[in-house]
Design an enzyme around this catalytic site. Structure first.
Site, PDB file in Angstrom:
ATOM      1  N   ARG A   1       0.492  -1.114   0.091  1.00 15.27           N
ATOM      2  CA  ARG A   1       0.197   0.241  -0.098  1.00 15.27           C
ATOM      3  C   ARG A   1       0.684   0.757  -0.054  1.00 15.27           C
ATOM      4  O   ARG A   1       0.167   2.405  -0.579  1.00 15.27           O
ATOM      5  CB  ARG A   1      -1.177  -0.198   1.296  1.00 15.27           C
TER       6      ARG A   1
ATOM      7  N   GLU B   1      -9.527   6.380   7.495  1.00 13.95           N
ATOM      8  CA  GLU B   1      -8.431   6.785   7.504  1.00 13.95           C
ATOM      9  C   GLU B   1      -7.776   7.437   6.238  1.00 13.95           C
ATOM     10  O   GLU B   1      -6.702   8.531   7.004  1.00 13.95           O
ATOM     11  CB  GLU B   1      -7.873   5.661   6.520  1.00 13.95           C
TER      12      GLU B   1
END
Length: 816
Positions: free
Chosen positions: A332, A756
């Site tokens: 990621r 997030e």
């Protein structure tokens, strides 16, 4: 709203957006447990009534960073007051592993020690105090080996938990060679302790016929179920895991809760008694993983306007002693190395470093913040080198939006370095709107004027963007299930695979369910997330809790509502087109029906009772899988994210050049949550995420002892030495607004994830601090070089002073 009197009016109410907003969707409704939290009645695991005979567990932890156990004398432990069981690795009946992906993390260490604080034995005693006293009586001798404690040491030793990864797009080397300007640089960003208010805890009790039920503070009940099974040699239907709420998680209870759930379960089966394992705060911080710290090195080429033409970058993460979730975390990071900027010639090398520290794990953003950190650093370097405003350099490097793509489709800059075509980019317009609303240009001039006359205090300003992909990189986890029960009195009980850690997931899904049945929120209640109710769940992570579980719950509701609508249509001798659910009532029929029935109306409860009496199924499950995503993990290419969440923050800071102390003066945030389901919860998540990100980049420093008897010991293992932000650290001016947008993808009510993405808005704090440090160096030396002073994160007072000192003493040199 007045009660409708005919069907045409009801249909009008349900189709008119202005009137439909009378329902719960889009309303700032309090968190479903808020009244329980503030009154102290919210039940966490340690609040549960204890079963008779409950034993309490404590951990024997290693005091060696790397070595081998030569002697383990537990004679005093066995005879200590209240001790009923002492458990070692050899006592585990099946697999001694709690690694979520790779089986490289022992539940209890055997003879090889991999970090200071690793579990080497466990005690179960009659009381918590007795168990903790007993573990301290152990006598342990080690054969110590030389530990690897830093990323630099790991790179030198080629110590990896996973092989290095390379991802390339275009010709980076050629772009660098032909670029009018070129810069090399390096930086680092530290890890971060999750510091959830409720520590790690599991409470396991054995049941009949070799079964066990575990209350666990976890974000991933199904993974706990699987790993407990592996440790015990059980099958999945023998183990159930329940989680009603957590006192915070932030990723620290995604995989890291497994070790404690396994230990509690192993002790419970061994003793035949219920066992509770609650980690002391110091033990929790020493024995559980953190956010991965990263080191960066780069070479970047750019033109006179600051447009990036080529980038070579190495990102190296401290994974700790085992794999845990380091693979997907680093992947990621690779996917977010661009943040909001188009990179058509880039070469990325990712190093997954093995050190003799606790195994690092998921943390809010899951590698995304670490991926974005260097590109924002690089943009600031480019702007400083060219003597341009950093915001101008950011704007010129942004991905194209829909207007730009339509104007120049043949040269569209809207494909990421991992192969995703971006179709929902709003970052150019969002950033321009924020720059105008926060008065960026005028404040930049005011700060320059202030710095010119202020010898000690220097201010800085930065506006940074966020583009964050929503979905699990591992496609298989993008699925969810829900179970909805409608009782004969019209009330609703539901559960799903998502877990509530304070983020408001249960609250939003309660709104979704109430909306689908058009009933009051008070008529909808949750039962705890439980693997015996909804199986095969994904972790509540990747900001996808509402996206996945909301759609699954909606699907179940639609199935039940359709059955009720068919039944109502039969009662009224009409068609489904003439059945409407509205404000706690169900309407069926027409005003001018020739059969004499006319318009019929029931309360929702009345219709449900009649449906029950007619033997109509009033419960059902729902399932959802995210569409249109694909990812090839071997070559790291595809469309791993269903959509992107966007945002931007402008932050103004001040630093004291004598002490290094900093103050956040003002923050302006504009963030894209699509069509918000609950604006109050979304704004709360934005505020909380920003402050937590600010802590990561400014005050939260992890420090491991580098030498002596306690080599490898985490020195910052308590609130006395590890400093999270407090209320006093919040900016006195904190403006948060939601960007007016609608998700282009068919998400639940066209909303966007919010857990997030706001965390990375705090990168504006770090950029603003670098801006202030630059002003301090320029004022002291009277020289403005082309190299922006180097600052590493967290930007503690020591780090600020170090950056100023190095900038003053090496104004013409290369960065150290």
């Amino acid at each position: 709203m007045n009660q409708a009197t005919n069907l045409s009016e009801v249909i009008h109410i349900n189709k008119d957006p202005a009137l439909k907003n009378a329902g719960p969707i889009g309303k700032s409704i309090p968190h479903e447990s808020a009244h329980l939290h503030v009154s102290g009645q919210a039940t966490y695991i340690d609040d549960l009534p204890e079963w008779e005979g409950t034993l309490h567990a404590a951990l024997g932890l290693s005091t060696c960073a790397h070595g081998r156990i030569k002697k383990l004398d537990l004679s005093a432990v066995y005879t200590a007051a209240g001790v009923r069981c002492v458990y070692l690795a050899k006592d585990i009946p099946h697999h001694n592993n709690c690694g979520p992906i790779v089986a490289d993390e022992p539940i209890i260490a055997d003879d090889v020690i991999q970090f200071y604080g690793q579990v080497i034995f466990v005690v179960a005693a009659e009381t918590y105090q007795q168990a903790r006293a007993a573990v301290r009586l152990a006598q342990v001798e080690y054969e110590a080996f030389e530990p690897i404690l830093t990323i630099g040491e790991a790179i030198k030793a080629e110590s990896w938990v996973l092989p290095p990864v390379d991802l390339k797009r275009g010709e980076a080397a050629e772009g660098l060679e032909n670029a009018p300007h070129r810069l090399q640089g390096s930086s680092a960003v530290g890890g971060q302790e999750h510091f959830y208010l409720e520590g790690q805890i599991s409470y396991a009790y054995p049941k009949e016929d070799h079964t066990i039920h575990v209350h666990c503070s976890t974000q991933h009940p199904t993974e706990m179920q699987h790993l407990i099974c592996h440790a015990l040699g059980y099958r999945a239907h023998q183990v159930s895991v329940e989680a009603r709420r957590m006192g915070g998680g932030f990723g620290g209870k995604e995989s890291q809760s497994a070790q404690w759930a396994c230990i509690a379960s192993l002790l419970a089966v061994k003793t035949g008694k219920p066992v509770k394992l609650r980690l002391d705060r110091d033990d929790d911080m020493v024995a559980t993983g953190k956010r991965h710290g990263f080191d960066f090195e780069w070479d970047v080429g750019f033109d006179d306007e600051g447009r990036i033409l080529g980038l070579q970058i190495q990102i190296a993460s401290n994974c700790g002693f085992s794999v845990d979730l380091s693979g997907p975390v680093n992947d990621r990071a690779i996917c977010h190395i661009d943040n909001a900027y188009y990179l058509d010639a880039v070469a990325i090398r990712s190093l997954r470093c093995k050190t003799h520290t606790v195994s690092n794990t998921a943390f809010r953003g899951f590698g995304g913040p670490q991926g974005m950190f260097p590109i924002e650093y690089i943009i600031d370097d480019i702007a400083y080198y060219l003597d341009h405003d950093p915001l101008a350099v950011r704007l010129i490097n942004f991905y194209d939006d829909a207007t730009q793509i339509a104007a120049h489709p043949e040269t569209a800059r809207n494909t990421t370095h991992y192969g995703t075509t971006i179709t929902d980019n709003v970052i150019p317009s969002l950033v321009k709107e924020l720059a105008q609303s926060c008065d960026y240009t005028a404040r930049r001039a005011e700060i320059d004027a202030f710095n010119a006359q202020s010898p000690i205090i220097k201010k800085g300003l930065a506006l940074t963007p966020v583009k964050f992909g929503i979905s699990f990189n591992a496609t298989l986890y993008n699925q969810a299930g829900a179970l909805v029960h409608v009782y004969s009195d019209g009330t609703v009980l539901l559960t799903h695979g998502g877990t509530e850690m304070g983020q408001g997931l249960y609250s939003k899904i309660r709104q979704i369910v109430a909306h689908e049945f058009a009933i009051p929120l008070a008529d909808v209640r949750f039962s705890a997330t439980d693997t015996s109710r909804v199986p095969n769940t994904s972790a509540t992570a990747a900001s996808s809790g509402t996206d996945l579980n909301g759609k699954a719950a909606q699907a179940a509701c639609i199935t039940i509502r359709t059955r009720l609508a068919i039944f109502a249509a039969e009662l009224a001798h009409t068609t489904l087109d003439h059945v409407v659910f509205s404000e706690g009532h169900v309407y069926a029929g027409t005003d001018d029906a020739i059969d004499g029935k006319g318009l019929q109306k029931w309360t929702f409860g009345e219709l449900v009772l009649r449906a029950y009496q007619a033997r109509i199924q009033l419960w059902d499950s729902g399932f959802y899988k995210t569409p249109d995503i694909h990812w090839n993990p071997a070559i790291r290419f595809g469309r791993p994210f269903y959509y992107f969440a966007y945002g931007a923050a402008a932050t103004e800071v001040a630093i004291d050049t004598l002490t290094g102390e900093t103050q956040i003066l003002r923050v302006d945030v504009l963030h894209d949550v699509g069509q918000s389901i609950n604006p109050a919860i979304d704004i709360g998540q934005i505020e909380g995420g920003f402050i937590q990100g600010m802590g990561w980049l400014t005050s939260e420093e992890l420090y491991w002892v580098k030498s002596g008897a306690k080599t490898g010991h985490l020195f910052t293992h308590a609130p006395s030495t590890y400093k999270i932000p407090t209320a006093a650290d919040c900016p006195s001016i904190f403006n948060v607004k939601l960007f007016n947008n609608q998700n282009v993808e068919n998400t639940i009510h066209r909303s966007k994830a919010v857990g997030e993405p706001p965390f990375m808005l705090a990168l504006s704090v770090f950029s603003a601090l670098r801006d202030a440090v630059s002003a301090a160096v320029e004022a002291e030396t009277g020289i403005r070089t082309k190299l922006k002073p180097k600052l590493e994160a967290p930007a503690t007072p020591e780090s600020i002073l170090r950056a100023i000192h190095l900038g003053i003493n090496q104004p013409f040199g290369l960065r150290p």
